[in-house]
Design a protein around this motif. Structure first.
Motif, short mmCIF file in Angstrom:
data_model
loop_
_atom_site.label_atom_id
_atom_site.label_comp_id
_atom_site.label_asym_id
_atom_site.label_seq_id
_atom_site.Cartn_x
_atom_site.Cartn_y
_atom_site.Cartn_z
N ASP A 2 0.52 -3.85 -34.74
CA ASP A 2 0.09 -3.18 -33.54
C ASP A 2 0.93 -1.93 -33.33
O ASP A 2 1.85 -1.64 -34.07
N GLN A 3 0.53 -1.16 -32.29
CA GLN A 3 1.16 0.12 -32.05
C GLN A 3 2.66 -0.02 -31.78
O GLN A 3 3.46 0.85 -32.13
N SER A 43 7.27 1.42 -40.25
CA SER A 43 7.31 0.04 -39.79
C SER A 43 8.72 -0.46 -40.07
O SER A 43 9.61 0.32 -40.43
N TRP A 71 -4.41 1.43 -45.18
CA TRP A 71 -4.16 1.36 -43.73
C TRP A 71 -4.88 2.48 -42.99
O TRP A 71 -4.52 2.82 -41.86
N GLU A 72 -5.93 3.05 -43.61
CA GLU A 72 -6.55 4.25 -43.05
C GLU A 72 -7.23 4.02 -41.71
O GLU A 72 -7.35 4.94 -40.92
N ARG A 73 -7.71 2.83 -41.43
CA ARG A 73 -8.48 2.61 -40.21
C ARG A 73 -7.79 1.63 -39.27
O ARG A 73 -8.41 0.72 -38.73
N ARG A 74 -6.50 1.81 -39.11
CA ARG A 74 -5.72 0.94 -38.22
C ARG A 74 -5.16 1.72 -37.02
O ARG A 74 -4.34 1.19 -36.28
N LEU A 76 -3.27 4.44 -37.27
CA LEU A 76 -2.02 5.11 -37.60
C LEU A 76 -2.18 6.62 -37.62
O LEU A 76 -1.29 7.37 -37.20
N LEU A 176 -6.08 -0.44 -30.92
CA LEU A 176 -6.11 0.54 -31.99
C LEU A 176 -7.49 0.67 -32.60
O LEU A 176 -7.90 1.75 -33.02
N ASP A 177 -8.26 -0.42 -32.64
CA ASP A 177 -9.56 -0.37 -33.28
C ASP A 177 -10.54 0.51 -32.53
O ASP A 177 -11.57 0.89 -33.08
N MET A 181 -10.35 7.32 -35.79
CA MET A 181 -9.58 7.08 -37.00
C MET A 181 -9.82 8.18 -38.03
O MET A 181 -10.93 8.66 -38.20
#
Length: 411
Positions: A2-3, A43, A71-74, A76, A176-177, A181
């Motif tokens: 998570d963020q 992280s 991790w492209e669609r999390r 970040l 985040l979803d 993104m």
């Protein structure tokens, strides 16, 4: 993840892991001696992403945005982009530029607009990014300071008006979803206006004669409009409507009631918090004929000639490129389609100095009626009309008033 599990560290030299991450996405490494800094997203165990800023004061160049593969669609990329935007604000920059071959849609949702290379300052055109590292086919984009401040202002307004039970930061219902993104990497890189009285009423406080009584749940949705009836464009059953600057969705949801199940309403806004509220209200009311889009009004994400009515309530004054916004409205309208805008217009002298506070308060960016007419004609509209409604801009300073602006796209 998570963020809260990641942090962004400001550095002036990329660590080896950051360089490897850029190379993995085939993004060029920074070169030259231009003042720069990086945000490194970490992280507990590893570097998860990087973003770079190069400074050409008062301009800046956003570059080298990438997240770890897989991790492209999390969310970040969104965290990194917002870190860069905040640094840009802190430094007092006026315009932020970037080049991208893969993520134009992502940056569009953050408020960046596609531009031509002719609009880029000479110093940036001479940079390694523009002159050597990026292909000529890369999309050039720009975000100006006024647009960024406006998005932030109305994000905060939406959060302040959110219903009890929501986190003050807006995180409670927007994980985040739900954030925009990035799909890879960046190439080479309160209510402040005196608005907000109940829309649907005129300057005398009486309901407009054509204003249909709506469900009280819709009426309770906050409005940052010009205290006018925002539906004076008369959306009809079966029509397709676009609401520019839909905010928390009140007017779009009202229009959806008018067009019925055979019609559709698109609400467009740049504020993530506003759009989150609008979607929450849509779900609560169970309306399936409304869609909310995150994009600038100067770059509407709809095809040509698909809309019967473009409406807006106290938003066009916030655009930093009003000519482009009106051309976009013309583009998406069907032949014979109509434009119906409630807005603040200037009836007195322009301010000596434009301030961010005055801009976000819907006053410093207001056009005079004749300026509106000229822009509408230049966009291709016919029969443009500006109807002043003195006294209807609640709390507004002297020199501005509300108005109904109407025009049509020729058949």
């Amino acid at each position: 993840m998570d963020q809260e599990a990641v942090t962004v560290e400001r550095v002036f030299e990329l660590p080896p892991e950051g360089k490897a991450l850029l190379e993995g996405w085939a993004l060029p490494l920074p070169a030259g001696n231009v003042p720069r800094e990086f945000g490194v997203l970490r992280s507990e165990r590893q570097v998860m992403g990087v973003v770079g800023l190069e400074w050409y004061h008062p301009h800046a160049l956003l570059r080298s945005l990438a997240v770890r593969s897989g991790w492209e669609r999390r969310g970040l990329g969104t965290i990194l982009a917002h870190w860069a935007l905040e640094r840009f604000r802190e430094e007092g920059g006026t315009d932020l530029y970037l080049l991208t071959t893969t993520a134009a849609g992502f940056f569009l949702r953050l408020g960046f607009l596609p531009i031509t290379r002719d609009e880029v300052p000479a110093r940036l055109l001479e940079s390694e990014e523009f002159a050597v590292q990026c292909p000529a086919t890369a999309t050039v984009m720009r975000l100006d300071r006024q647009r960024l401040e406006t998005i932030r202002h109305y994000d905060q307004a939406a959060r302040c008006s959110a219903q009890p039970g929501r986190d003050a930061s807006g995180k409670a219902r927007a994980g985040l979803d739900t954030l925009p993104m990035a799909g890879g990497g960046c190439c080479c890189s309160g209510t402040g206006c005196g608005c907000g009285e109940e829309s649907g009423k005129g300057s005398d406080g009486e309901a407009h004669p054509h204003a249909k009584r709506m469900d009280s749940d819709v009426e309770a949705i906050p409005s940052w409009g010009c205290t006018l009836n925002p539906l004076f464009g008369e959306p009809s059953p079966g029509e397709v409507v676009l609401d520019l600057g839909c905010g928390a969705g009140r007017n779009a949801l009202k229009a959806a009631e008018r067009v019925g199940p055979d019609g559709h309403v698109y609400g467009l806004d740049l504020s993530p918090a506003m759009l989150a509220e609008a979607e929450r209200h849509r779900q609560r009311l169970g309306l399936a004929n409304v869609s909310f889009l995150q994009a600038p009004m100067e770059a509407v994400t709809l095809p040509d000639g698909c809309v019967d009515l473009v409406m807006s309530d106290c938003v066009l004054n916030l655009s930093t490129d009003k000519a482009r916004a009106l051309k976009e409205a013309y583009r998406v309208l069907k032949p014979g389609g109509r434009l119906a805008i409630a807005d603040v217009v200037r009836v007195g002298p322009k301010p000596d100095r434009i301030t961010m506070e005055g801009w976000c308060a819907c006053t410093d960016g207001a056009l005079a009626p004749d300026e509106y007419i000229q822009l509408l004609l230049a966009a291709g509209f016919e029969n443009p009309r500006v109807e002043l409604l003195p006294g209807s801009f609640a709390g507004g300073p002297a020199g501005v008033t509300a108005a109904h602006i109407q025009a049509r796209r020729p058949e």
